[in-house]
Design a protein around this motif. Structure first.
Motif: not given
Length: 528
Positions: A136-140, A306-314, A316-325, A431-433
């Motif tokens: 997901a750093m790609n998106q950052i 920037i703010v929301f991409t950082f939030l996604a990265i924080l 993504i490995d806790k909540v998971g990919r599917r809920p964020l999408v 975006g990042p997922i």
């Protein structure tokens, strides 16, 4: 964070830096639109061609990226891409005419495969528990590049006086900002090791072990090596020809991966993200805030991204990919509908009192607006058509922002909230997922073909969105464009709700085995 995690992080940052340059390219061109349109007297289609030329170039590049990265390796291919970025930036800055500028930007598009290739590389070197964040750093870095470009454009617009001799060439300064980062990326890539999974596919086991020793404790190397070899007994398929690997995409064991990859590849561009990012000042000018304010608003896009991409990265490995999408696409559709509603209820009226200072300009001395004064138009299409009838296409285009600013009556705050809400939702989810999912769901044996294939679909659609956006804006209207993006987000939400698996904390090999063992059409699909 232990030494192995820090090493993986460093490698990922370097590999993903190409996304920073991509972000620069996307946002820098948005600031040049008005200037190159005037300097080269561009039509809507010609303007779309300049902006979308990289999207056309990447289509051709993606056809070669898979075979190239399989034959030369991930690192050498990244080096080639960085040199193409550098050549394109220099050529764009020095372009003497419209045709050369299109060529220079087309050349840059050949390097846009850095996004798919860096995702592939990072997915192959990252520990399972860090892979989501690192890919997901790609998106950052993309959004940092976007923000940097918006700040750079805004700085240059306010630094250079309109009467200055540099004013007519301000777009060259904007595009020239890309040169130094491109050169820096080439030097940084030289410090990267090759992907251990690619080395294993080439039977260069000792070299692979040396790279793996930088990424994991010595005791983990042999078990990991065994897993890679045992879960992909057809690793030699990396050396098969393109047609053999392409046919493997349609194997029943990778059906779910294929469906998810294609849906993601379609949904990301057709929700309109690149139209808004690549044409940001033009989009904001449609609300009537004026050119300088439009450039200022682009800074907000960068910060929200920037703010929301950082939030996604924080998360993504806790909540998971599917809920964020699911959350991100739901909110994207809502915010896009808000934009549609706002533009659909806008009216345009040139009152004599408010338009007097604009119409008294010597530029319009030979034109009569008497029949338009106090006439109300209920869409931007009608209003622009009336201006074109009076002034002609070129003059109306050059002063479009000023006329809209004078005439429009709409809920500007709702549009701004809708656009920024969509930007935040996109960078929180799709975006990042998308790149994370691409790097996870595809088996290693066909990774070099599958990820570029998904990226190719996405790139073709992105090219179409970018190419025709100026024409659509003037012929379909902003309201209809945002309605289309909203419907696309809803369709994508429905399909990904059905097919998207949860893959957090799983190794690439575990995901392959689990996807192959599940009924490919059951819903909902969550791996556990």
């Amino acid at each position: 964070m232990d030494v192995y995690s820090r090493t993986a992080l460093r490698f990922a940052i370097i590999a993903a830096f190409g996304g920073f340059i991509f972000g620069l390219d996307a946002a820098l061109i948005s600031g040049t639109i008005k200037y190159i349109t005037q300097q080269f007297s561009l039509s809507d289609i010609q303007l779309g061609t300049v902006v979308s030329a990289p999207g056309f170039g990447v289509i051709f590049a993606l056809l070669a990226t898979g075979p190239l990265c399989n034959r030369l390796g991930r690192k050498k291919t990244l080096l080639i891409i960085s040199l193409i970025y550098l050549a394109s930036a220099i050529a764009s800055m020095l372009a003497p005419n419209y045709e050369f500028l299109v060529f220079a930007r087309f050349l840059g598009g050949l390097a846009f495969t850095s996004l798919s290739l860096s995702s592939m590389y990072i997915g192959e070197i990252a520990p399972p528990q860090m892979r989501g964040k690192l890919v997901a750093m790609n998106q950052i870095v993309i959004v940092v590049g976007l923000s940097s470009a918006y700040f750079s454009n805004y700085f240059l617009v306010n630094l250079i006086e309109p009467s200055s001799s540099l004013a007519s060439n301000i777009w060259r300064l904007m595009l020239g900002v890309e040169v130094l980062p491109a050169a820096l990326w080439f030097l940084l890539i030289l410090t990267l090791p090759e992907s251990p999974r690619w080395l294993i596919s080439q039977r260069r086991i000792d070299e692979a072990k040396r790279v793996m020793a930088k990424l994991m404790p010595i005791d983990n190397i042999q078990p990991t090596l065994t897993d890679i070899l045992s879960s992909a007994p057809a690793m030699q398929n990396l050396n098969e020809n393109f047609h053999q690997q392409f046919r493997s995409l349609f194997d029943s064991k990778v059906r779910t991966a294929l469906i998810v990859g294609i849906v993601f590849a379609i949904v990301q561009p057709v929700t309109g993200i690149n139209a808004i990012l690549f044409y940001a000042p033009m989009v904001f000018e449609q609300t009537g805030i004026g050119t300088n304010a439009a450039f200022l608003q682009t800074l907000t896009i960068g910060l929200v991204s920037i703010v929301f991409t950082f939030l996604a990265i924080l998360l993504i490995d806790k909540v998971g990919r599917r809920p964020l999408v699911i959350i991100g696409l739901s909110s994207s559709a809502a915010f896009l509908f808000l934009c549609f509603w706002s533009f659909d209820n806008a009216t345009y009226r040139l009152s004599l009192r408010e338009a007097d200072s604009l119409l008294s300009s010597p530029v319009f001395a030979n034109y009569s607006f008497d029949h338009l004064i106090d006439m109300t138009f209920h869409s931007d299409i009608e209003f622009k058509a009336a201006m074109n009838n009076v002034l002609g296409d070129e003059l109306a285009r050059n002063y479009e922002s000023e006329f809209i600013k004078t005439a429009v009556s709409m809920n500007v705050n709702a549009v701004m909230f809708g656009i920024l809400g969509f930007i935040g939702s996109f960078h929180f989810s799709v975006g990042p997922i998308m790149w994370v999912v691409f790097s996870e769901i595809v088996p290693t044996r066909i990774r070099g073909i599958a990820i570029p294939f998904f990226a190719l679909i996405s790139s073709i659609l992105s090219f179409c969105i970018q190419q025709f956006f100026p024409w659509q804006l003037n012929n379909l209207g902003a309201a209809n464009i945002f309605l289309f993006y909203c419907i696309a987000a809803l369709i994508g939400l429905f399909l990904l709700f059905i097919f998207l698996p949860e893959t957090k904390n799983k190794s690439i090999e575990e995901i392959e085995v689990m996807l192959a063992s599940h009924d490919k059409l059951k819903t909902p699909r969550t791996l556990s």
